[in-house]
Write an enzyme that holds these catalytic residues in place. Structure first.
Site, mmCIF file in Angstrom:
data_model
loop_
_atom_site.group_PDB
_atom_site.id
_atom_site.type_symbol
_atom_site.label_atom_id
_atom_site.label_comp_id
_atom_site.label_asym_id
_atom_site.label_seq_id
_atom_site.Cartn_x
_atom_site.Cartn_y
_atom_site.Cartn_z
ATOM 1 N N GLU A 138 30.210 57.270 30.802
ATOM 2 C CA GLU A 138 31.589 56.948 31.176
ATOM 3 C C GLU A 138 31.935 57.507 32.561
ATOM 4 O OE1 GLU A 138 33.396 54.914 29.682
ATOM 5 O OE2 GLU A 138 32.868 54.862 27.555
ATOM 6 N N ASP A 283 25.230 46.935 24.747
ATOM 7 C CA ASP A 283 25.767 45.813 25.514
ATOM 8 C C ASP A 283 25.436 45.849 27.010
ATOM 9 O OD1 ASP A 283 27.332 48.075 25.665
ATOM 10 O OD2 ASP A 283 29.246 47.062 25.398
ATOM 11 N N GLU A 377 38.834 45.069 16.613
ATOM 12 C CA GLU A 377 37.672 45.817 17.089
ATOM 13 C C GLU A 377 36.386 45.324 16.434
ATOM 14 O OE1 GLU A 377 36.159 49.033 19.594
ATOM 15 O OE2 GLU A 377 37.822 47.606 19.587
ATOM 16 N N GLU A 395 36.680 42.522 27.787
ATOM 17 C CA GLU A 395 35.468 41.705 27.732
ATOM 18 C C GLU A 395 35.748 40.216 27.507
ATOM 19 O OE1 GLU A 395 34.275 45.832 27.357
ATOM 20 O OE2 GLU A 395 35.757 44.658 26.248
ATOM 21 N N THR A 481 29.852 47.035 35.232
ATOM 22 C CA THR A 481 30.383 46.890 33.874
ATOM 23 C C THR A 481 31.819 47.359 33.774
ATOM 24 O OG1 THR A 481 29.815 47.220 31.528
ATOM 25 C CG2 THR A 481 29.690 49.160 32.983
#
Length: 842
Positions: A138, A283, A377, A395, A481
């Protein structure tokens, strides 16, 4: 081929793809009926701009310099000050994350004045020398990526807009400093980085002593930022380490299926979770393989992406759905639900040139959104809610944007409009935008992640913008991303310490799937057959292939219809919540057991073969279950984690017990062998057990205490429980929807002082919910804490004894029924319950 030439060719191919599909969709018969006017599109662009500023201004006025805004409390979230949310807070580093993450969005909006003001604040206020443990993944994508993108755009504005001439590269130096603070995480035997690192102490923090596990996406989503950092600073160490991590991950793929798991041990390289899909935990690894090829021009990343992509489309893709499988048994589904993070996949398919499946999966996602108002979710294969939260994730909007850019189909503008209006109606509050705790109730959560400003609103703005509305040409950039912009020109800077050459492990076939899979593709024609995919009924597959017991999935509607036609009836056994069923088979009608008859003799014979296979599987289950559990415990033992059980009887009179998964702690005594602790269970007051004394301490002695995670350390709760005389402590998670079935189990860490003498275990939310339900139904519930492998061994011993008794009874019945009809029923029980074979049908 030089890296510069490769990058230019990659940019050309992407531009050509957009042009070709745009030309194809100009056919008059395929023009969508609801084209959006320029006026409406401009209005939506300005509304998305207003949404951004409503959130941004709320953060700056009420939260800065905190990492995040809490929109319901209308104040900032600080690490170590605001009540802890557990591992979720690893994203926080007290480094003004939301502002750094948002800088490049201000440039896209054309707000140069606010961008310059924000850059000055970041240079003045943000520092990284803090004794705080942060997520490497992160921190890289939000902070390092945010600083690099802002630096690049600041220099761009100096040349193009004649502003910010005072800026001298300060944010690049900040990114370099932060990069160096992340580097200690890469000191592992495999080269795969640890999941977390202390910004000041590196890996020397005592709390990181037991650190061993990371997710595939966590380790594989570093290269874009680190390569850009190396090339902009001239310091090669960052790119070298990131390439090494990607190479190490590639070597860990399953050589038979080309699939990856989701959680691994950074030292041994062993897989901890072998689930393979395209959602949470894996992902952005796929995303960075493809984008590393585009940005850096290294062919091996295209080859690797294509190998993985072909495997995903072969094993994970089920029409428009994407369901996790086991990497080593790719025909076996590992879970029956999908999570919202997979919504990025259609966008990546667009970039790689495979438009038809992108349109299909996006249509499925859009129908999920229409069904539940907001995309939850996670949702099940029958599109019911699995986890109800909605965190304002980007997304789906990201994929909508890329599909519109590739096709020019105004359907995607209409989808974006609906997404925008839904956020306005259900997420907007007076102090920003709040996540939704449950899409069924619309209840808000005091949370606004930084990605809402850096991604969600950015992609909405881009979707409704014309190229002439933007001050930069986004086709000259790669989106990370976290939607940060890195220019394709980075490839021209080169990295003399890293040699790009095609590896012998790839062949020409790995480079062939790089163009659209359809010669003539119109999105409307692809969407039309899926229009009622969720609400309509799907026709039964008529492949003619016999369904085997090994492939059977009780959650698959086609499989249920197939076994029904074969004359097989499913009957629930015991508590329905345990999912235990018994299968009965009959060629003909059974008046006594109300069994379904086979549709034909051929189907009936197939049913007999299916039941034979199922009986063999259930025999193997008892033998393998204990062995598999022992293997899992042995694997966990390498990380000092041994799976625990919280067991209790199903009811006060029952001899049948059930066990719920739990994790151990490093600071409490271990229950070994046949050792266990048993007692009545009681809630702590206050629930989080962080005060100096429990309010119900007089009622705790000799009992097993339950406390909620949060506000203080695990070991602090344990000491308080021990002080009150508790026999043991169960800590339950405070993150709704968490489960040991989908998240890696861990061992709770202490503070280095071994003064806890009572067993302490940890339970995720979904497992504890079952225990909580039993506590409410039975106030005097007694539970037993023990090792899971010992519980299973105990259950199997009971089962063996019961089977001996049942076999003797069955033999007596068989002797008395020697002249029974040949139209017989066989039964198989797919559980660890006693496997009594039913009487033959007379």
């Amino acid at each position: 081929m030089s890296s510069t030439l490769t990058a230019i060719i990659a940019q050309f191919l992407l531009s050509l793809l957009l042009l070709v599909v745009s030309v194809l969709t100009d056919d008059a018969s395929t023009i969508p009926t609801q084209n959006m006017s320029h006026k409406e599109r401009a209005e939506l662009r300005e509304e998305s701009r207003d949404m951004f500023y409503h959130a941004y201004n709320a953060y700056m006025a009420n939260a800065y310099p905190a990492d995040e805004l809490m929109p319901l409390s209308c104040k900032g979230r600080y690490r170590g000050v605001t009540p802890s949310r557990g591992d979720m807070d690893d994203i926080l580093g007290n480094f003004s994350m939301t502002l750094v993450d948002t800088l490049d969005t201000l440039v896209l909006l054309g707000d140069f004045a606010e961008f310059e003001h924000a850059v000055k604040l970041v240079i003045r206020d943000v520092q990284f020398d803090s004794d705080i443990i942060v997520s490497v993944f992160e921190t890289n994508i939000r902070m390092v990526g945010g600083l690099l993108s802002a630096h690049i755009l600041a220099e761009y504005l100096q040349k193009q807009a004649d502003v910010m001439h005072w800026y001298k590269g300060e944010m690049l130096e900040m990114a370099r400093e932060l990069g160096y603070r992340l580097l200690p995480a890469f000191n592992t035997t495999t080269g795969i980085p640890h999941a977390r690192v202390n910004l000041r102490l590196g890996m020397k923090d005592p709390q990181l002593k037991k650190s061993r596990e990371t997710c595939t996406a966590c380790a594989g989503t570093i290269l874009l930022e680190f390569a850009a950092l190396s090339r902009l600073t001239g310091d090669p160490i960052f790119e070298v380490r990131a390439h090494a991590a990607m190479d190490a991950l590639w070597k860990l793929r399953h050589r038979g299926s080309d699939l990856m798991g989701t959680v691994l041990n950074v030292h041994s390289g062993d897989w901890v979770r072998r689930d393979s899909g395209v959602g949470a935990g894996i992902d952005s690894y796929y995303e960075y393989l493809f984008k590393s090829y585009v940005l850096l021009g290294d062919d091996k990343y295209l080859a690797r992406f294509n190998r993985h992509y072909n495997a995903v489309m072969k094993y994970v893709s089920e029409g428009p759905m994407l369901l996790d499988v086991l990497m080593h048994r790719p025909h076996a589904k590992s879970r029956n639900f999908m999570d919202s993070l997979l919504a990025f996949w259609p966008g990546l398919q667009v970039l790689s040139g495979d438009l038809k499946p992108a349109v299909q999966t996006h249509e499925m996602l859009y129908q999920v959104m229409q069904m539940h108002t907001l995309i939850p979710e996670a949702w099940t294969v029958d599109f019911q809610i699995h986890w109800g939260q909605h965190h304002l994730r980007p997304e789906f909007i990201e994929s909508t944007y890329f599909l519109y850019r590739a096709t020019g189909d105004h359907h995607y503008l209409q989808v974006g409009k609906r997404a925008l209006k839904t956020l306005q109606q259900y997420a907007k509050v007076s102090c920003g935008y709040a996540a939704v705790n449950d899409v069924r109730t619309g209840k808000h959560e005091d949370r606004m992640d930084s990605f809402v400003l850096s991604e969600t609103f950015k992609y909405l703005f881009l979707l409704f913008s014309e190229p002439q509305d933007l001050i930069i040409n986004v086709d000259e950039f790669v989106f990370t991303t976290e939607a940060h912009l890195l220019p394709l020109s980075i490839a021209q800077l080169g990295n003399s310490t890293f040699s790009f050459r095609q590896s012998d492990e790839h062949n020409v076939l790995d480079f062939m799937r790089t163009c659209p899979s359809s010669n003539k593709l119109f999105p409307e024609k692809v969407r039309k057959p899926l229009r009622n995919f969720i609400t309509g009924s799907c026709p039964r597959s008529t492949s003619g292939k016999r369904l085997s017991a090994l492939d059977f999935q009780a959650s698959n509607a086609d499989h249920l219809r197939a076994v029904y036609d074969m004359g097989i009836t499913m009957v629930s056994v015991g508590d329905r919540s345990q999912g235990k069923v018994r299968l009965f088979h009959s060629f003909y009608n059974s008046l006594t057991l109300h069994l379904q008859q086979a549709k034909s003799q051929e189907e009936g014979e197939m049913g007999l073969q299916f039941m034979q296979e199922m009986l063999e599987l259930t025999k193997m289950q008892s033998m393998n279950q204990l062995a598999q559990l022992q293997v899992r415990n042995d694997q966990d033992n390498s990380a000092d984690i041994r799976l625990m059980a919280v067991a209790y009887a199903l009811d006060d009179q029952s001899q049948d017990w059930t066990a719920l998964m739990a994790g151990p702690s490093h600071f409490s005594p271990e229950l070994v062998g046949e050792q266990f602790v048993e007692g009545h269970i009681v809630w702590a007051r206050p629930p989080r057990a962080c005060d100096e004394k429990l309010l119900n301490a007089e009622n705790v002695s000799g009992k097993i205490l339950v406390a909620e995670r949060g506000d203080c350390t695990f070991v602090s709760k344990a000491r308080l429980a021990q002080k009150a005389g508790a026999a043991a402590l169960i800590v339950c998670d405070n993150v709704a929807g968490s489960s040991g079935e989908t998240q890696p189990m861990f061992a709770m860490s202490g503070d280095g002082t071994d003064d806890v003498a009572i067993p302490v275990v940890f339970m995720y939310s979904l497992e504890f919910a079952k225990l909580s339900d039993a506590m409410q139904r039975r106030p005097q519930l007694r539970v037993r804490l023990m090792q899971m492998v010992e519980f299973k061994r105990w259950q199997l011993a009971k089962e063996a004894h019961q089977n001996e008794t049942a076999a003797a009874a069955a033999a007596a019945v068989a002797s008395a029924s020697a002249s029974a009809s040949a139209s017989a029923s066989e039964a198989a029980t797919m559980t660890t319950m006693p496997k009594k074979k039913p009487d033959k049908e007379l």
